[in-house]
Design an enzyme around this catalytic site. Structure first.
Site, PDB file in Angstrom:
ATOM      1  N   HIS A  71       0.681  -1.224   0.181  1.00  0.00           N
ATOM      2  CA  HIS A  71       0.058  -0.130  -0.031  1.00  0.00           C
ATOM      3  C   HIS A  71       0.974   1.188   0.007  1.00  0.00           C
ATOM      4  O   HIS A  71       2.165   1.366   0.590  1.00  0.00           O
ATOM      5  CB  HIS A  71      -0.792  -0.113   1.185  1.00  0.00           C
ATOM      6  CG  HIS A  71      -0.102   0.262   2.506  1.00  0.00           C
ATOM      7  ND1 HIS A  71      -0.066   1.490   3.025  1.00  0.00           N
ATOM      8  CD2 HIS A  71       0.292  -0.501   3.478  1.00  0.00           C
ATOM      9  CE1 HIS A  71       0.470   1.708   4.135  1.00  0.00           C
ATOM     10  NE2 HIS A  71       0.725   0.160   4.172  1.00  0.00           N
ATOM     11  N   CYS A  72       0.372   2.332  -0.401  1.00  0.00           N
ATOM     12  CA  CYS A  72       1.167   3.778  -0.639  1.00  0.00           C
ATOM     13  C   CYS A  72       0.112   4.443   0.539  1.00  0.00           C
ATOM     14  O   CYS A  72      -0.514   3.792   1.587  1.00  0.00           O
ATOM     15  CB  CYS A  72       1.168   4.272  -1.746  1.00  0.00           C
ATOM     16  SG  CYS A  72      -0.447   4.642  -2.692  1.00  0.00           S
ATOM     17  N   MET A  73       0.064   5.821   0.292  1.00  0.00           N
ATOM     18  CA  MET A  73      -0.491   6.522   1.317  1.00  0.00           C
ATOM     19  C   MET A  73      -2.176   6.297   1.315  1.00  0.00           C
ATOM     20  O   MET A  73      -2.816   6.884   2.140  1.00  0.00           O
ATOM     21  CB  MET A  73      -0.193   8.143   0.998  1.00  0.00           C
ATOM     22  CG  MET A  73       1.340   8.358   1.408  1.00  0.00           C
ATOM     23  SD  MET A  73       1.722  10.219   1.130  1.00  0.00           S
ATOM     24  CE  MET A  73       0.891  10.751   2.511  1.00  0.00           C
TER      25      MET A  73
END
Length: 482
Positions: free
Chosen positions: A27-29
């Site tokens: 996942h990213c932000m």
């Protein structure tokens, strides 16, 4: 609307083909990023209808589920728990029954290794895979960047002299070893043994390279930076795979790691570091030249096109460029310009809010997403507001272009605005600002760009966004009653 992470994860898993179809989870932000062995098994319409899902990007074996800041971390953890509890899938027919003692399972090596059979190829996929190398590093880049900015303020003000050396060490330690982490993640993403990629990439920052001469020039520790580390780990992965198919199984545990480190290490010292150093220098020079000579136009183009890159999920491919600039100059001059896209998005969303009738469900969506948008997390507004409405997405891009042109104009005058770390934008970028002028002037230029983006995004959307005609459709954009 607050969502239950376990419920959301349980709803997403069967819609992407079940545990057997998931080859990687990250996942990213704002996005849950899944590697899928067979992307055709994902039910796109049903995924978009899951409560809490703000958008969906499908791209050559990668499924990016937009969940927004905060929620994505909890849903990712719940999703990984579901995968861990699922029965192990049987290996594909014809797959080897045993692996080398130092080999990495395909699923652990990332979507590139496990999902290669899904047909991912071409420049777009390569950019996505390179982005996957840097995405796990963003939290450390943000944290260390903020600490470096705080430490700089303390040093300039002459405050807490006993603490600043400690803060320097805390903020700089990760950056000094960044190539090692890049090498580790590169090997993992491209199907090699991660620790071997990290071992070869560590050569780039080892002080002993100063004793090595390549092409008649003495090397320097760190030469080539993250690009050199990326190339070194890719070479190590290629050498390792070549050895796996040729070294007798009984000797594999000894010979393969040794040959990988030796061949890739010598190739790094006598070729890649020199070449990557030249490329890194060219990247820095090109960025400075672009803004110094065509600043307003370059800012207009970069600020205007960044939102489309976000919707395609390709914006993370710029991370190596930012990291290279930070290594060379201490800050990246591109991020503040690109951050103006978020300002245009905020202005457009406010205009939509004003034009909608009171009580319209979309107004509730905008109110809940605006704080994240002001802090630089634009996906909730993009996928929940402007992109579904259509024309406001274009007017938001116009706002981003105007803000980018504002910051670029001052770059032409010699006032460079940069960021010491990657990740935040909007108001959250203020603690990371740096430049060739004083902090007050740098922050003033950046704030002026934000205000320009807000104003133009609002005015363009209010005048040309076609919001009044879309009020009825806007009410249908919130099927979950958020």
């Amino acid at each position: 609307m607050r969502i239950d992470s376990s419920t959301t994860a349980a709803a997403i898993l069967p819609l992407v083909g079940g545990p057997a179809n998931v080859t990687s989870v990250a996942h990213c932000m704002t996005r849950l990023r899944l590697g899928l062995a067979d992307p055709s098994r994902a039910d796109r319409a049903a995924l978009r209808a899951v409560p809490g899902v703000l958008g969906l990007v499908m791209d050559d074996g990668s499924c990016q589920v937009v969940l927004g800041p905060g929620a994505v971390t909890a849903v990712t953890a719940a999703f990984e728990r579901l995968l861990a509890e699922a029965p192990a899938a049987a290996p594909p027919a014809g797959a080897p029954s045993t692996a080398s003692p130092t080999a990495v399972p395909a699923a652990a090596a990332g979507p590139a290794a496990a999902g290669r059979g899904a047909g991912g190829s071409g420049p777009k996929v390569l950019l996505r895979r390179i982005a996957a190398v840097f995405l796990p590093l963003i939290p450390a880049l943000v944290g260390c960047g903020i600490l470096a900015g705080v430490n700089g303020l303390l040093l300039n003000a002459g405050l807490l002299p006993g603490l600043t050396p400690a803060l320097t060490a805390v903020a700089s330690g990760f950056m000094a070893l960044l190539p090692v982490f890049v090498g580790y993640n590169t090997a993992k993403e491209f199907g090699g043994t991660p620790v071997l990629g990290g071992a070869v990439a560590a050569i780039v920052v080892h002080p002993g390279v100063a004793q090595v001469t390549a092409f008649g020039v003495a090397l320097s520790p760190g030469q080539g930076g993250v690009l050199g580390a990326l190339a070194a780990a890719l070479l190590a992965t290629r050498v390792e795979k070549w050895c796996r198919g040729r070294v007798p199984r009984t000797l594999d545990v000894l010979l393969t790691p040794t040959l990988t480190v030796l061949v890739a290490g010598l190739g790094t010292l006598y070729g890649l570091m020199y070449a990557a150093g030249a490329v890194s220098a060219a990247v820095g020079a090109a960025a400075n030249w672009l803004l110094a000579t065509t600043g307003a136009f370059a800012g207009l183009v970069l600020g205007g096109l960044f939102l489309p890159l976000v919707t395609l999920g390709l914006h993370q491919a710029l991370i190596p460029v930012h990291a290279t600039l930070i290594e060379q100059q201490g800050y990246t001059v591109l991020l503040p310009v690109l951050a103006m896209a978020g300002a245009g998005q905020v202005g457009a969303a406010v205009a939509v809010y004003v034009r909608l009738r009171p009580g319209a469900p979309l107004r509730t969506t905008i109110r809940s997403a605006l704080p994240a948008g002001l802090l630089g997390v634009g996906e909730p507004l993009v996928y929940g507001v402007s992109l579904p409405l259509g024309r406001p997405f274009l007017t938001a891009c116009a706002g981003g272009a105007a803000g980018g042109a504002f910051v670029g104009f001052f770059a032409m005058l010699g006032d460079r605005v940069g960021a010491t770390a990657i990740g935040p934008s909007g108001w959250a970028l203020f603690p990371l600002l740096a430049g060739n002028r004083g902090l007050g002037e740098t922050a003033g230029i950046y704030a002026g760009g934000l205000l320009t983006g807000y104003a133009v995004g609002f005015a363009a959307t209010y005048a040309f966004g076609g919001v009044s005609a879309a009020t009825a459709a806007a009410a249908a954009l919130d099927p979950h009653g958020s």
